[in-house]
Design an enzyme around this catalytic site. Structure first.
Site, PDB file in Angstrom:
ATOM      1  N   HIS A  35     -26.824  -8.056  22.872  1.00 36.11           N
ATOM      2  CA  HIS A  35     -26.778  -6.609  22.305  1.00 36.11           C
ATOM      3  C   HIS A  35     -27.955  -5.930  22.749  1.00 36.11           C
ATOM      4  O   HIS A  35     -28.065  -4.812  23.197  1.00 36.11           O
ATOM      5  CB  HIS A  35     -26.510  -6.356  20.974  1.00 36.11           C
ATOM      6  CG  HIS A  35     -25.490  -6.804  20.251  1.00 36.11           C
ATOM      7  ND1 HIS A  35     -25.210  -8.138  19.564  1.00 36.11           N
ATOM      8  CD2 HIS A  35     -24.101  -6.329  20.126  1.00 36.11           C
ATOM      9  CE1 HIS A  35     -23.969  -8.301  19.126  1.00 36.11           C
ATOM     10  NE2 HIS A  35     -23.261  -7.318  19.617  1.00 36.11           N
ATOM     11  N   MET A 184     -23.522 -15.645  24.584  1.00 35.65           N
ATOM     12  CA  MET A 184     -23.974 -15.157  23.300  1.00 35.65           C
ATOM     13  C   MET A 184     -22.834 -14.358  22.653  1.00 35.65           C
ATOM     14  O   MET A 184     -22.248 -13.612  23.139  1.00 35.65           O
ATOM     15  CB  MET A 184     -25.216 -14.375  23.356  1.00 35.65           C
ATOM     16  CG  MET A 184     -26.331 -15.089  24.169  1.00 35.65           C
ATOM     17  SD  MET A 184     -27.472 -14.875  22.991  1.00 35.65           S
ATOM     18  CE  MET A 184     -28.818 -15.977  23.820  1.00 35.65           C
ATOM     19  N   ARG A 187     -19.760 -14.584  16.866  1.00 36.06           N
ATOM     20  CA  ARG A 187     -18.870 -15.679  16.495  1.00 36.06           C
ATOM     21  C   ARG A 187     -19.333 -16.888  16.822  1.00 36.06           C
ATOM     22  O   ARG A 187     -19.132 -18.003  16.112  1.00 36.06           O
ATOM     23  CB  ARG A 187     -17.669 -15.524  16.851  1.00 36.06           C
ATOM     24  CG  ARG A 187     -17.015 -14.118  16.258  1.00 36.06           C
ATOM     25  CD  ARG A 187     -15.538 -13.965  16.589  1.00 36.06           C
ATOM     26  NE  ARG A 187     -15.092 -13.242  15.588  1.00 36.06           N
ATOM     27  CZ  ARG A 187     -14.528 -11.888  16.075  1.00 36.06           C
ATOM     28  NH1 ARG A 187     -14.783 -11.521  17.251  1.00 36.06           N
ATOM     29  NH2 ARG A 187     -13.995 -10.993  15.275  1.00 36.06           N
TER      30      ARG A 187
END
Ligand code: PAF
Length: 280
Positions: A35, A184, A187
């Site tokens: 992210h 990545m 979960r």
């Protein structure tokens, strides 16, 4: 960094900034390095970086992990602040679905919603397209950033934006991987230490298929079957290993030259996805 929870406050915070290039990074929180790569891409390309954090119920099936999906808002905000994010939009379910979820308009991209992950997760991509369309309308970004790890999601959102004439650019950002090659993902937190090591096999198989295709092997169905067998033998419950046309996600024609090799498999409590590109 402003953190806002409703649409009126978001729009007030954006007031007077409309002449500046606005980027949006939609997330469900539980942020990791993948992210943060999206946030960096957004900050590099835009004057204002807006990040949304919303665990969207309409993209989870009844037996999926909506209730247990990791929610780590305080940590997320610390990371976003350190990355120089300007504005965080963190709405409630009622803010996003004030008339409830059942009767809400659904956005569907029929050519892409039912294949691959859409087979194992019916309705999932309608929920994704719906919430992303709403976020685009709410934030009105010039550019929005999505990870290539969810290649089907990225392709579907690009198609939605093009077909609905949405006035923005959809930008894909390369997958961030652990040193083992494992993509990545929030979960990955569901994996035990041993499973996490084993999970790297998905990327190894994709890379082997990519290398074979680059050597001239066009027996895609055989490569897919081999990949499924190796994963199953290692204890994965395999949804698919598939070689597809990168943009339409259909099986490639003989002359297709931009391919994507995609896989989805369950290991323990986690459903893992990954993909790699091949240019011929
Ligand atoms: O990729 C995700 O995290 C979600 O599917 C998204 C794009 C934020 C929509 O809820």
């Amino acid at each position: 960094m402003d953190v806002v929870h409703d649409i009126a406050t978001l729009r007030a915070a954006q007031n007077g900034q409309r002449h500046r290039r606005t980027g949006l990074v939609p997330t469900m929180g539980n942020l990791h390095a993948g992210h943060l790569a999206l946030v960096r891409a957004c900050r590099g390309a835009c004057d204002i970086c807006v990040v949304s954090i919303f665990v969207n119920p309409t993209q989870f099936g009844p037996s999926e992990d909506f209730a247990n999906y990791p929610r780590t808002l305080d940590d997320d905000l610390r990371l976003l602040e350190a990355e120089g994010t300007d504005l965080v939009f963190n709405p409630t379910v009622d803010t996003m679905y004030p008339d409830g979820q059942e009767g809400h308009v659904r956005v569907r991209v029929p050519s892409l919603a039912q294949t691959l992950c859409g087979e194992a997760r019916p309705g999932h991509f309608d929920g994704v397209a719906t919430v992303v369309a709403k976020l685009f309308n709410i934030v009105a970004p010039d550019e929005a950033f999505f990870g290539e790890k969810d290649w089907q999601q990225l392709t579907l959102i690009r198609t939605m934006a093009r077909q609905l004439d949405m006035p923005l650019t959809v930008t894909g950002v390369p997958t961030v991987r652990e040193p083992s090659g494992l993509a990545m993902s929030s979960r990955n937190n569901y994996l035990s230490h041993e499973e996490r090591e084993r999970a790297a096999l998905i990327n190894q198989i994709l890379m082997q298929i990519k290398a074979a295709i680059e050597r001239g092997d066009r027996a895609y169905a055989d490569a897919e079957a081999r990949g499924r067998r190796v994963l199953a033998a290692a204890g994965f419950e395999v949804d698919y290993v598939a070689v597809r046309d990168a943009n339409r996600l259909v099986p490639p024609d003989a002359d297709a030259n931009t391919l994507r090799i995609l896989a989805a498999a369950r290991l323990g409590r986690a459903r893992l996805i990954d993909n790699v590109g091949v240019e011929l």
